[in-house]
Scaffold this active site. Structure first.
Site, PDB file in Angstrom:
ATOM      1  N   TYR A 125      36.759  42.146  39.155  1.00 45.94           N
ATOM      2  CA  TYR A 125      36.387  42.332  40.549  1.00 45.94           C
ATOM      3  C   TYR A 125      37.359  41.581  41.439  1.00 45.94           C
ATOM      4  O   TYR A 125      38.162  40.761  40.979  1.00 45.94           O
ATOM      5  CB  TYR A 125      34.952  41.871  40.803  1.00 45.94           C
ATOM      6  CG  TYR A 125      34.766  40.377  40.867  1.00 45.94           C
ATOM      7  CD1 TYR A 125      34.621  39.726  42.094  1.00 45.94           C
ATOM      8  CD2 TYR A 125      34.735  39.600  39.707  1.00 45.94           C
ATOM      9  CE1 TYR A 125      34.457  38.355  42.159  1.00 45.94           C
ATOM     10  CE2 TYR A 125      34.566  38.233  39.770  1.00 45.94           C
ATOM     11  CZ  TYR A 125      34.429  37.607  40.993  1.00 45.94           C
ATOM     12  OH  TYR A 125      34.270  36.250  41.054  1.00 45.94           O
ATOM     13  N   ARG A 180      46.549  40.211  42.130  1.00 42.61           N
ATOM     14  CA  ARG A 180      45.607  39.553  41.218  1.00 42.61           C
ATOM     15  C   ARG A 180      44.688  40.571  40.551  1.00 42.61           C
ATOM     16  O   ARG A 180      44.388  40.454  39.351  1.00 42.61           O
ATOM     17  CB  ARG A 180      44.786  38.507  41.978  1.00 42.61           C
ATOM     18  CG  ARG A 180      43.934  37.648  41.057  1.00 42.61           C
ATOM     19  CD  ARG A 180      43.320  36.475  41.783  1.00 42.61           C
ATOM     20  NE  ARG A 180      42.365  36.883  42.807  1.00 42.61           N
ATOM     21  CZ  ARG A 180      41.706  36.025  43.582  1.00 42.61           C
ATOM     22  NH1 ARG A 180      41.919  34.727  43.465  1.00 42.61           N
ATOM     23  NH2 ARG A 180      40.845  36.467  44.497  1.00 42.61           N
ATOM     24  N   ARG A 185      26.550  51.820  23.825  1.00 43.92           N
ATOM     25  CA  ARG A 185      26.794  50.403  23.605  1.00 43.92           C
ATOM     26  C   ARG A 185      27.393  50.130  22.228  1.00 43.92           C
ATOM     27  O   ARG A 185      26.761  50.361  21.192  1.00 43.92           O
ATOM     28  CB  ARG A 185      25.502  49.599  23.765  1.00 43.92           C
ATOM     29  CG  ARG A 185      25.731  48.093  23.775  1.00 43.92           C
ATOM     30  CD  ARG A 185      24.428  47.316  23.876  1.00 43.92           C
ATOM     31  NE  ARG A 185      24.683  45.890  24.042  1.00 43.92           N
ATOM     32  CZ  ARG A 185      24.998  45.053  23.051  1.00 43.92           C
ATOM     33  NH1 ARG A 185      25.083  45.514  21.809  1.00 43.92           N
ATOM     34  NH2 ARG A 185      25.210  43.764  23.296  1.00 43.92           N
ATOM     35  N   HIS A 241      30.727  47.262  20.717  1.00 40.84           N
ATOM     36  CA  HIS A 241      31.693  46.267  21.158  1.00 40.84           C
ATOM     37  C   HIS A 241      33.123  46.798  21.307  1.00 40.84           C
ATOM     38  O   HIS A 241      33.815  46.427  22.259  1.00 40.84           O
ATOM     39  CB  HIS A 241      31.680  45.066  20.205  1.00 40.84           C
ATOM     40  CG  HIS A 241      30.501  44.159  20.420  1.00 40.84           C
ATOM     41  ND1 HIS A 241      29.219  44.511  20.068  1.00 40.84           N
ATOM     42  CD2 HIS A 241      30.421  42.923  20.962  1.00 40.84           C
ATOM     43  CE1 HIS A 241      28.391  43.535  20.372  1.00 40.84           C
ATOM     44  NE2 HIS A 241      29.087  42.554  20.932  1.00 40.84           N
ATOM     45  N   LYS A 291      39.690  37.315  37.046  1.00 40.52           N
ATOM     46  CA  LYS A 291      38.508  37.508  37.889  1.00 40.52           C
ATOM     47  C   LYS A 291      37.638  38.584  37.243  1.00 40.52           C
ATOM     48  O   LYS A 291      37.660  39.757  37.630  1.00 40.52           O
ATOM     49  CB  LYS A 291      38.929  37.885  39.310  1.00 40.52           C
ATOM     50  CG  LYS A 291      37.953  37.405  40.385  1.00 40.52           C
ATOM     51  CD  LYS A 291      38.616  37.428  41.735  1.00 40.52           C
ATOM     52  CE  LYS A 291      37.649  37.091  42.867  1.00 40.52           C
ATOM     53  NZ  LYS A 291      37.149  35.713  42.828  1.00 40.52           N
ATOM     54  N   GLU A 342      37.793  23.138  39.010  1.00 47.02           N
ATOM     55  CA  GLU A 342      37.520  23.781  40.297  1.00 47.02           C
ATOM     56  C   GLU A 342      36.032  23.688  40.570  1.00 47.02           C
ATOM     57  O   GLU A 342      35.358  22.830  39.997  1.00 47.02           O
ATOM     58  CB  GLU A 342      38.021  25.229  40.290  1.00 47.02           C
ATOM     59  CG  GLU A 342      37.494  26.074  39.146  1.00 47.02           C
ATOM     60  CD  GLU A 342      38.111  27.468  39.111  1.00 47.02           C
ATOM     61  OE1 GLU A 342      38.714  27.890  40.114  1.00 47.02           O
ATOM     62  OE2 GLU A 342      37.970  28.137  38.074  1.00 47.02           O
ATOM     63  N   LEU A 400      40.821  29.696  38.563  1.00 47.58           N
ATOM     64  CA  LEU A 400      41.194  30.940  39.222  1.00 47.58           C
ATOM     65  C   LEU A 400      42.345  30.658  40.175  1.00 47.58           C
ATOM     66  O   LEU A 400      42.326  29.663  40.899  1.00 47.58           O
ATOM     67  CB  LEU A 400      40.011  31.509  40.001  1.00 47.58           C
ATOM     68  CG  LEU A 400      40.298  32.838  40.719  1.00 47.58           C
ATOM     69  CD1 LEU A 400      40.505  33.956  39.717  1.00 47.58           C
ATOM     70  CD2 LEU A 400      39.176  33.174  41.687  1.00 47.58           C
TER      71      LEU A 400
END
Length: 275
Positions: A30, A49, A97, A99, A143, A175, A199
């Site tokens: 995101y 990014r 579903r 992996h 992110k 952070e 980040l």
């Protein structure tokens, strides 16, 4: 108005599949863009990014970076957004579903706008924080949607009656739950190096540029929680918090307990980048 699966739609018309890997694996990335005066702030840096996060987790972007920019600009226009944020999420797609990466799933992009005022009061009055061990995975530079440790840290702050958590690994400050952190000691600005443990914040990068333009001594160098408590000034940086001073950590006052002069100078210079 939202953007989802190639369409601009009202929120109530969006139906996310329970087979979306972002739902059951957090398998996605995101980005949060700040909007000032109807324009995406630091658009190129955010897009770089986003592209890097996608590449590192091996998600193919569903559109070119230029096209994503066009979509977000139109989204801002359709929502008549003047000041706020644009949230963009890209998941690996829909698949039963399992992996392993699905062979034929198509990445799904979701984007929407939120009106978010500038945090003027917090920037002027400062905030309080506590320290907690950083229990996140070792790719904090990406992110991704895997934010459970961050949400738990933020809730811990609220449970203690403060606004933020300063994370550390064996006493080394990294952070915060949703922001980067910097400290000033003897007119030197310190912040953790931009490696895999933090980040690479867009606002962080802007602040470092501003500090250098002001001929401040800047060191991207790790520091301890003990050094942090002895700092002359401490502040956090982030898309929604801009430059917000921390005046108290673990109940201990930072310096004289007021926003410091260098922090205030950086705040004024930061405002000039979009005013």
């Amino acid at each position: 108005m939202y953007f989802y699966k190639n369409q601009f739609l009202p929120k109530n018309d969006i139906h996310i599949s329970p087979d979306d890997r972002g739902y059951y694996f957090g398998d996605g990335i995101y980005e949060v863009f700040r909007v000032y005066q109807g324009t995406l702030y630091e658009q190129e840096a955010h897009m770089q990014r986003l592209q890097r996060s996608a590449s590192e987790v091996r998600i193919e972007l569903p559109y070119t970076i230029d096209k994503i920019g066009e979509i977000l600009t139109e989204l801002i226009h359709k929502n008549a957004l003047v000041e706020g944020t644009v949230y963009v999420q890209i998941t690996r797609g829909e698949a039963p579903r399992a992996h392993p990466f699905p062979a034929h799933a198509e990445p799904v992009l979701l984007a929407y706008c939120t009106t978010v005022p500038r945090p003027v009061a917090a920037m002027q009055q400062g905030i309080q924080a506590i320290t907690l061990a950083d229990i996140r995975w070792l790719r904090c530079d990406l992110k991704t949607l895997n934010l459970l440790p961050n949400t738990m840290a933020k809730q811990a702050a609220l449970d203690h009656g403060v606004q933020e958590v300063v994370l550390h690994r064996d006493g080394i400050v990294t952070e915060c739950s949703a922001s980067n952190i910097m400290m000033i000691k003897d007119n030197v600005l310190y912040t953790h190096p931009a490696n895999h443990l933090i980040l690479h914040g867009i606002t962080r990068a802007v602040v470092l540029r501003l500090a250098q333009s002001l001929e401040m001594n800047v060191k991207e160098q790790a520091f301890t929680t003990e050094q942090l408590l002895l700092a002359d000034e401490v502040f956090i940086t982030g898309t929604t918090v801009e430059i917000t001073p921390i005046l108290q950590i673990d109940g201990k006052r930072i310096a004289n307990g007021s926003p410091g002069p260098l922090t205030q100078t950086l705040q004024r210079e930061f405002e000039r980048t979009f005013a």
